[in-house]
Design a protein around this motif. Structure first.
Motif, short mmCIF file in Angstrom:
data_model
loop_
_atom_site.label_atom_id
_atom_site.label_comp_id
_atom_site.label_asym_id
_atom_site.label_seq_id
_atom_site.Cartn_x
_atom_site.Cartn_y
_atom_site.Cartn_z
N ALA A 175 -68.59 -65.69 -99.63
CA ALA A 175 -67.95 -64.68 -98.48
C ALA A 175 -69.07 -64.89 -97.17
N LYS A 176 -70.36 -65.30 -97.59
CA LYS A 176 -71.17 -65.30 -96.43
C LYS A 176 -71.13 -66.92 -95.59
N LEU A 177 -70.38 -67.71 -96.21
CA LEU A 177 -70.41 -68.93 -95.41
C LEU A 177 -69.49 -68.79 -94.21
N PRO A 178 -70.13 -69.35 -93.19
CA PRO A 178 -69.41 -69.35 -91.81
C PRO A 178 -68.13 -70.29 -91.78
N ASP A 179 -67.19 -69.60 -91.23
CA ASP A 179 -66.00 -70.40 -91.02
C ASP A 179 -66.01 -71.61 -90.29
N GLY A 180 -65.40 -72.57 -90.23
CA GLY A 180 -65.36 -73.68 -89.47
C GLY A 180 -64.19 -74.78 -89.94
N THR A 181 -63.88 -75.88 -88.84
CA THR A 181 -63.02 -76.72 -89.28
C THR A 181 -63.71 -77.99 -89.12
N GLU A 182 -63.55 -79.04 -89.90
CA GLU A 182 -64.18 -80.44 -90.20
C GLU A 182 -63.89 -81.36 -89.08
N ASP A 183 -65.10 -81.83 -88.71
CA ASP A 183 -64.70 -82.90 -87.34
C ASP A 183 -65.72 -83.86 -87.86
N ARG A 184 -65.43 -85.15 -88.13
CA ARG A 184 -66.24 -86.27 -88.36
C ARG A 184 -66.30 -87.16 -87.29
N ALA A 185 -65.91 -86.85 -86.02
CA ALA A 185 -65.89 -87.80 -84.92
C ALA A 185 -67.56 -88.21 -84.69
N GLY A 186 -67.68 -89.31 -84.83
CA GLY A 186 -69.17 -89.81 -84.34
C GLY A 186 -70.01 -90.08 -85.47
N TYR A 187 -69.65 -89.84 -86.68
CA TYR A 187 -70.50 -89.71 -87.86
C TYR A 187 -70.84 -91.06 -88.13
N GLU A 188 -72.34 -91.38 -88.45
CA GLU A 188 -72.78 -92.70 -89.05
C GLU A 188 -73.68 -91.93 -90.01
N ARG A 189 -73.72 -92.73 -91.16
CA ARG A 189 -74.82 -92.54 -91.97
C ARG A 189 -76.37 -92.74 -91.58
N ASP A 190 -76.44 -93.65 -90.82
CA ASP A 190 -77.90 -94.03 -90.20
C ASP A 190 -78.29 -92.64 -88.99
N SER A 191 -77.19 -91.82 -88.91
CA SER A 191 -77.90 -90.82 -87.91
C SER A 191 -78.70 -89.70 -88.96
N PHE A 192 -78.50 -89.73 -90.38
CA PHE A 192 -79.62 -89.10 -91.26
C PHE A 192 -80.85 -90.12 -91.67
N HIS A 193 -82.12 -90.10 -91.41
CA HIS A 193 -83.08 -90.85 -91.70
C HIS A 193 -83.38 -90.56 -93.26
N LEU A 194 -83.14 -91.47 -94.23
CA LEU A 194 -83.50 -91.22 -95.50
C LEU A 194 -84.71 -91.71 -96.12
N TRP A 195 -84.99 -91.07 -97.24
CA TRP A 195 -86.26 -91.38 -98.17
C TRP A 195 -87.77 -91.78 -97.29
N ILE A 196 -88.08 -90.67 -96.61
CA ILE A 196 -89.13 -90.42 -96.01
C ILE A 196 -90.34 -90.29 -96.90
N ASP A 197 -91.50 -90.71 -96.72
CA ASP A 197 -92.68 -90.09 -97.51
C ASP A 197 -93.49 -89.05 -96.85
N ALA A 198 -92.88 -87.83 -96.84
CA ALA A 198 -93.44 -86.74 -95.86
C ALA A 198 -94.83 -86.29 -96.16
N ASP A 199 -95.60 -86.65 -97.49
CA ASP A 199 -96.47 -86.26 -97.82
C ASP A 199 -97.84 -87.27 -97.99
N LYS A 200 -97.19 -88.42 -97.47
CA LYS A 200 -97.94 -89.84 -97.48
C LYS A 200 -98.80 -89.99 -98.73
N ASP A 201 -98.05 -89.84 -99.76
CA ASP A 201 -98.70 -90.09 -100.98
C ASP A 201 -98.09 -91.26 -101.75
N SER A 202 -97.36 -92.31 -101.15
CA SER A 202 -96.39 -93.64 -101.40
C SER A 202 -95.36 -93.29 -102.27
N CYS A 203 -94.93 -92.01 -102.30
CA CYS A 203 -93.75 -91.65 -103.09
C CYS A 203 -92.88 -91.07 -102.07
#
Length: 241
Positions: free
Chosen positions: A62-90
């Protein structure tokens, strides 16, 4: 490895025997049981349940905001995946694998993982090699884009794609189930293991609330139907910074 991931392993061992929406053998769920589902850790952020209060799955939906889906312009590369945020090599993928291992793998140079065992909670399949697992975004990248991420900047999309600040956003599952799911929402796909479905619903809703993502009518109706069979399922979340 982030501290919450280590803590989540201990919590899993403690809650493994709790009753979920569809009981499974103790310790069979690599994630916490539906009664302990959450999308965050630590103290609540503004807009999140305060003072340790829990929401039922129906209340969270019930707390989810209402919306309509729109995929215009989506590219997977828009999300930078699998970074090493804490620089521990993992990178993010390996951090999740290390956190969710039932039997810890050996960790070599540059966080190369060998051996180990995992339980894919979507299908209750045991896996003995990290290469057989995908890291699933519980709310897929394309769905996030449809639901509000198209308006984010690149930094926020990167943080979403590598969200180690929540226990529920990313999960190690068999490649088969992850690819079967693809970018579908709960109106079109649920985990094949019935014991996983309440947990998955809580993970989905908690992640959307954490990132202030919207839900369309079809998705909301499917979640509401699922919630009817998940009366004991609890959702906790923190709004992402």
């Amino acid at each position: 490895m982030p501290a919450f991931r280590l803590a989540s392993i201990a919590v899993t061992l403690l809650v493994g025997s709790l009753v979920g929406c569809s009981p499974a053998p103790a310790g069979s769920d690599a994630k916490p049981s539906p009664q302990a589902s959450s999308a965050g850790s630590g103290s609540a952020a503004p807009g999140a349940p305060a003072g340790g209060n829990d929401l039922s799955l129906a209340e969270a939906i019930a707390k989810l905001p209402d919306g309509t889906e729109d995929r215009a312009g989506y590219e997977r590369d828009s999300f930078h995946l699998w970074i090493d945020a804490d620089k521990d090599s993992c990178d993010t993928r390996r951090e999740v694998l290390l956190a969710e291992a039932v039997k810890a793998p050996e960790q070599g140079a540059r966080c190369a993982l060998t051996g180990g065992e995992w339980l894919s909670y979507y299908d209750e399949v045991s896996v003995d090699a990290a290469t057989k697992l995908d890291i699933d975004h519980v709310v897929p990248l394309a769905e996030a884009w449809d639901s509000g991420a198209s308006n984010w900047d690149a930094d926020r999309r990167e943080r979403y794609a590598n969200d180690l600040g929540a226990e529920r956003s990313l999960v190690a599952v068999t490649a088969k189930t992850n690819r079967s799911k693809a970018d579908r929402d709960p109106a079109e796909w649920l985990p094949p293991a019935s014991s996983a479905q309440c947990t998955y619903g809580a993970d989905w809703v908690g992640t959307k609330l954490r990132w202030s993502l919207t839900a369309d009518n079809k998705e909301r109706a499917a979640l509401a139907k699922l919630a009817q069979d998940c009366a004991d399922t609890v959702v906790k979340y923190e709004v992402a910074p």
